[in-house]
Enzyme design. Structure first.
Site, PDB file in Angstrom:
ATOM      1  N   HIS A 223      29.108 -16.522 146.143  1.00  0.00           N
ATOM      2  CA  HIS A 223      29.935 -16.462 144.973  1.00  0.00           C
ATOM      3  C   HIS A 223      30.661 -17.394 144.447  1.00  0.00           C
ATOM      4  CE1 HIS A 223      31.125 -12.019 146.379  1.00  0.00           C
ATOM      5  NE2 HIS A 223      29.944 -12.140 146.430  1.00  0.00           N
TER       6      HIS A 223
ATOM      7  N   GLU B 213      33.659 -18.664 144.273  1.00  0.00           N
ATOM      8  CA  GLU B 213      34.662 -19.456 144.925  1.00  0.00           C
ATOM      9  C   GLU B 213      34.136 -19.900 146.085  1.00  0.00           C
ATOM     10  OE1 GLU B 213      36.504 -15.571 142.717  1.00  0.00           O
ATOM     11  OE2 GLU B 213      34.568 -16.364 143.872  1.00  0.00           O
TER      12      GLU B 213
ATOM     13  N   CYS C 297      37.259 -11.641 145.441  1.00  0.00           N
ATOM     14  CA  CYS C 297      36.709 -10.571 146.355  1.00  0.00           C
ATOM     15  C   CYS C 297      37.505 -10.500 147.854  1.00  0.00           C
ATOM     16  CB  CYS C 297      35.178 -10.173 146.318  1.00  0.00           C
ATOM     17  SG  CYS C 297      34.693 -11.379 147.304  1.00  0.00           S
TER      18      CYS C 297
ATOM     19  N   CYS D 114      35.952 -13.941 149.351  1.00  0.00           N
ATOM     20  CA  CYS D 114      36.467 -15.066 148.802  1.00  0.00           C
ATOM     21  C   CYS D 114      37.961 -15.272 149.104  1.00  0.00           C
ATOM     22  CB  CYS D 114      36.053 -15.027 147.440  1.00  0.00           C
ATOM     23  SG  CYS D 114      34.426 -15.248 146.948  1.00  0.00           S
TER      24      CYS D 114
END
Length: 155
Positions: free
Chosen positions: A52, A54, A82, A85
C-alpha cells in the site's frame, strides 16, 4: 511546503498510480515541510498485498533515514489509511496523519478498508476469517525471553 501542497503531492501520486497499473492511493512522508519519502500503491504491480502507498512510503523513509522510528514526521495520505496502514503508521511513530478520501469513499469503489475496520472490533471467534489459537504454552516462551532480555532494542 504547506500541508495543502504536501496533500496535493499525495493526491497526484494516487492519480499517477492508476495510469501506471497501481491502485488509486498515494502517500507522502514529510518532516518540517520537506518531503522525506513518497510512494503510491503497488499491490498489483509487485504482487504484494502489503504494498500500500503508506507502507511503501514508510519503508522508503525508514531506509533513507536509517531508523524504524519516524517521530518528527507526518504522513499525507490520499485516503484514510486502512487498518494495516494505520497499524504501520503507529508502529513507525509518525506524529500526525492527514488524509483526503475516507474509508467509506474507498468502500464505495470496492475496497475492503471499512469492512476490515468493522472486523477488528469483533471477537476473534465472530470474525469472517476463521481463527484458532494453537500452542500458546510454547509460544509464550519467546515473550518471556524478550521480557527478560537485557540486549533488546525496544520499538
Amino acid at each position: 511546503m504547506t500541508k495543502e501542497e504536501l496533500m496535493h503531492e499525495a493526491i497526484a501520486l494516487s492519480i499517477d498510480s492508476i495510469r501506471h497499473g497501481g491502485g488509486p492511493f498515494g502517500a507522502v512522508i514529510a518532516r518540517d515541510g520537506e518531503i522525506i519519502a513518497e510512494a503510491s500503491n503497488s499491490v498489483t504491480k509487485d504482487h504484494d498485498p502489503t504494498a500500500h502507498a503508506e507502507v511503501n512510503a514508510i519503508r522508503i523513509a525508514c531506509s533513507k533515514l536509517q531508523t524504524f522510528d519516524l517521530q518528527g514526521c507526518e504522513i499525507y495520505c490520499s485516503c484514510e489509511p486502512c487498518p494495516m496502514c494505520l497499524g504501520a503508521i503507529y508502529w513507525a511513530h509518525l506524529d500526525k496523519i492527514y488524509y483526503a478520501n475516507t474509508r467509506k469513499d474507498a468502500a464505495d469503489i470496492g475496497f475492503d478498508d471499512d469492512f476490515i475496520y468493522h472486523e477488528i472490533a469483533l471477537r476473534p471467534e465472530d470474525r469472517d476469517k476463521a481463527m484458532e489459537r494453537l500452542l500458546p504454552q510454547e509460544a509464550i516462551k519467546a515473550f518471556e525471553l524478550w521480557r527478560n532480555s537485557k540486549d533488546k532494542v525496544e520499538y
